[in-house]
Design an enzyme around this catalytic site. Structure first.
Site, short mmCIF file in Angstrom:
data_model
loop_
_atom_site.label_atom_id
_atom_site.label_comp_id
_atom_site.label_asym_id
_atom_site.label_seq_id
_atom_site.Cartn_x
_atom_site.Cartn_y
_atom_site.Cartn_z
N GLU A 43 5.34 6.56 1.67
CA GLU A 43 6.32 6.56 0.58
C GLU A 43 7.41 7.60 0.83
O GLU A 43 8.57 7.40 0.48
CB GLU A 43 5.61 6.82 -0.75
CG GLU A 43 4.77 5.61 -1.17
CD GLU A 43 3.65 5.93 -2.14
OE1 GLU A 43 2.63 6.52 -1.68
OE2 GLU A 43 3.76 5.61 -3.31
N ASN A 54 7.72 15.04 -4.41
CA ASN A 54 6.94 14.30 -5.40
C ASN A 54 6.35 15.33 -6.37
O ASN A 54 5.38 16.00 -6.05
CB ASN A 54 5.83 13.52 -4.69
CG ASN A 54 5.00 12.70 -5.66
OD1 ASN A 54 5.19 12.76 -6.88
ND2 ASN A 54 4.07 11.92 -5.13
N ARG A 56 -9.80 4.03 -13.48
CA ARG A 56 -9.18 3.14 -14.48
C ARG A 56 -9.89 1.80 -14.53
O ARG A 56 -10.33 1.27 -13.51
CB ARG A 56 -7.71 2.89 -14.13
CG ARG A 56 -6.83 4.12 -14.20
CD ARG A 56 -5.35 3.72 -14.12
NE ARG A 56 -4.50 4.88 -14.00
CZ ARG A 56 -3.78 5.17 -12.91
NH1 ARG A 56 -3.81 4.37 -11.84
NH2 ARG A 56 -3.02 6.24 -12.89
N HIS A 68 3.76 1.80 -7.73
CA HIS A 68 3.56 1.83 -6.27
C HIS A 68 4.62 1.02 -5.55
O HIS A 68 4.41 0.57 -4.41
CB HIS A 68 2.18 1.23 -5.86
CG HIS A 68 0.98 1.97 -6.34
ND1 HIS A 68 -0.14 1.34 -6.82
CD2 HIS A 68 0.72 3.30 -6.41
CE1 HIS A 68 -1.05 2.24 -7.15
NE2 HIS A 68 -0.54 3.44 -6.93
N ARG A 103 10.72 11.49 -6.03
CA ARG A 103 9.98 10.35 -6.56
C ARG A 103 10.03 10.40 -8.08
O ARG A 103 9.77 11.44 -8.69
CB ARG A 103 8.53 10.42 -6.10
CG ARG A 103 7.72 9.31 -6.70
CD ARG A 103 6.25 9.58 -6.56
NE ARG A 103 5.50 8.46 -7.09
CZ ARG A 103 4.26 8.54 -7.54
NH1 ARG A 103 3.63 9.70 -7.53
NH2 ARG A 103 3.65 7.48 -8.01
#
Ligand code: ADP
Length: 397
Positions: free
Chosen positions: A382, A8, A239, A178, A89
């Site tokens: 993941e 990643n 956010r 995601h 990823r």
């Protein structure tokens, strides 16, 4: 046995996990941080112990070289030919990738093209891909996209009510993120329910520093809360999530800011951090709330209410719901967050088992025996999805 590397690559970091497959054993894992600096960090787990070095790492290519040389030096692999495949990823796959993809020049060109939609992420992901492909040119490299799992959404779910030409010309639509995590926990939830993925309806809540909700009908994603970018949806660590877009123009005018500056504030200085004025970390906010801080409580409650609203809407979309699933840093670890959200959606027929919610580890059912809708905690993974897809698409079985 195969050795598969899951990677990643971010703008200044590179996380890795080396698996033995198909038994899914983690051989080692680690991270290179502060890439581009004289004092970058390289951390790797050796026999369960973290070993950290501070050293200059100019770019991602150097980071990859440091990591691979070290794997040999430490005897973790005898030589690099032992690595059978690398999974990467990639954040934005646009409408092109409904599944992970074996990387060739065409795939690289498309990831590059999608950089216009994810200017912070895709170029960094590509840097990681290029660096690994250079050192390991003879093994399959596979791209695993955050957006793929959401590609099953119908047009009415992914289109914005904007001038249609914006979609045609600029590919403006909801993509969602995601996806690898939502897919992983949905497969696990079906397993826990003792059913096939295509037999269950789920709402999966990935609540970490970034957070998104997905509605999964018979194994397929039908809606999700993040949009063209990860800014849309529920409030997160920094956010804002959904807001009235007119606020952007108003703040440009009143504070003499550019649109990019306002968007930067919506991405980096809003959410938990903006409302509380304390922190983007849920642990800090829960502590402050317990000490009586009203704004910390408000920052959290704002998010819980919005998540409950999404769950309510997705329940109607699904028509029938088997389970609500919590995952990621907050979803897996904060009993308070899960209790607050589940209490707000009681009307759906979900009842929390207080003891199970507050105690326990790993995959678990946190709803009562009689709860019509189940609630699960399922730690996400993941990287294992990346490793599995590398084996599948690299035809390494
Ligand atoms: P990212 O989106 O960066 O991958 P994570 O999934 O790691 O984020 O989630 C980070 C969030 O998880 C932080 O707000 C942190 O406070 C929260 N978190 C991690 N561990 C715990 C814990 N034990 N209790 C409560 N919150 C936790």
């Amino acid at each position: 046995m195969l050795k598969i590397m899951a990677v990643n690559a971010g703008s200044s970091s590179l996380k890795f996990k080396l698996y033995e497959m198909p038994n899914e054993f983690v051989i080692t894992e680690g991270v290179v941080e502060r890439i581009g600096k004289e004092d970058a960090y390289y951390t790797i787990k050796v026999n369960g112990e973290k070993v950290k070095q501070v050293l200059p790492i100019k770019d991602h290519a150097v980071a990859v070289k440091v990591l691979l040389d070290d794997l040999v030096d430490k005897g973790i692999v005898k030589d690099l030919n032992e690595i059978n495949g690398v999974g990467h990823r990639v954040v934005q796959g646009g409408s092109y990738f409904k599944d992970s993809a074996l990387i060739d020049q065409e795939v690289i060109d498309k990831i590059d093209e999608m950089s216009s939609l994810a200017p912070l992420h895709n170029p960094a992901n590509l840097t990681g891909i290029n660096a690994f492909m250079k050192v390991l040119p003879n093994v399959p490299h596979v791209a695993v996209f955050d957006t793929s799992f959401h590609q099953t959404m119908e047009k009415e779910a992914y289109m914005y009510a904007l001038p249609y030409e914006w979609f045609e010309k600029y590919k403006i639509r909801k993509y969602g993120f995601h996806g690898t995590s939502h897919k992983y926990v949905s497969l696990k939830a079906a397993e826990v329910l003792g059913k096939k993925p295509e037999e269950v309806n789920l709402i999966t809540c990935h609540i970490g520093n970034g957070a998104s909700i997905a509605a999964i009908k018979e194994g397929k994603c039908v809606d999700t809360s993040m949009g063209l970018t990860p800014l849309e949806g529920i409030p997160m660590g920094t956010r804002s999530g959904d807001i009235d877009p007119a606020i952007i123009e108003m703040m440009c005018r009143t504070e003499n800011l550019t649109a990019s500056e306002v968007i930067d504030i919506l991405n980096k200085k809003s959410g938990y951090l903006g409302v509380s004025g304390i922190s983007n970390d849920s642990r800090d906010l829960e502590k402050a709330m317990n000490e009586g801080n009203e704004r910390a409580k408000l920052a959290l409650d704002l998010q819980y209410k919005r998540i409950a609203d999404y769950i309510g809407a997705y329940f109607l979309t699904l028509g029938r719901l088997d389970a609500i699933v919590f995952t990621a840093g907050i979803g897996e670890n904060s009993a308070h967050t899960r209790k607050e959200i589940l209490n707000r959606v009681k009307a759906l027929g979900v009842e929390v088992d207080t003891d199970a919610n507050e105690n326990g580890k790993g995959i678990r059912d946190i709803s009562t025996k009689d709860s019509k809708v189940k609630a699960f905690v399922i730690p996400t993974d993941e990287e294992i999805m990346i490793a599995r897809d590398t084996v599948r698409l690299g035809k390494l079985q």
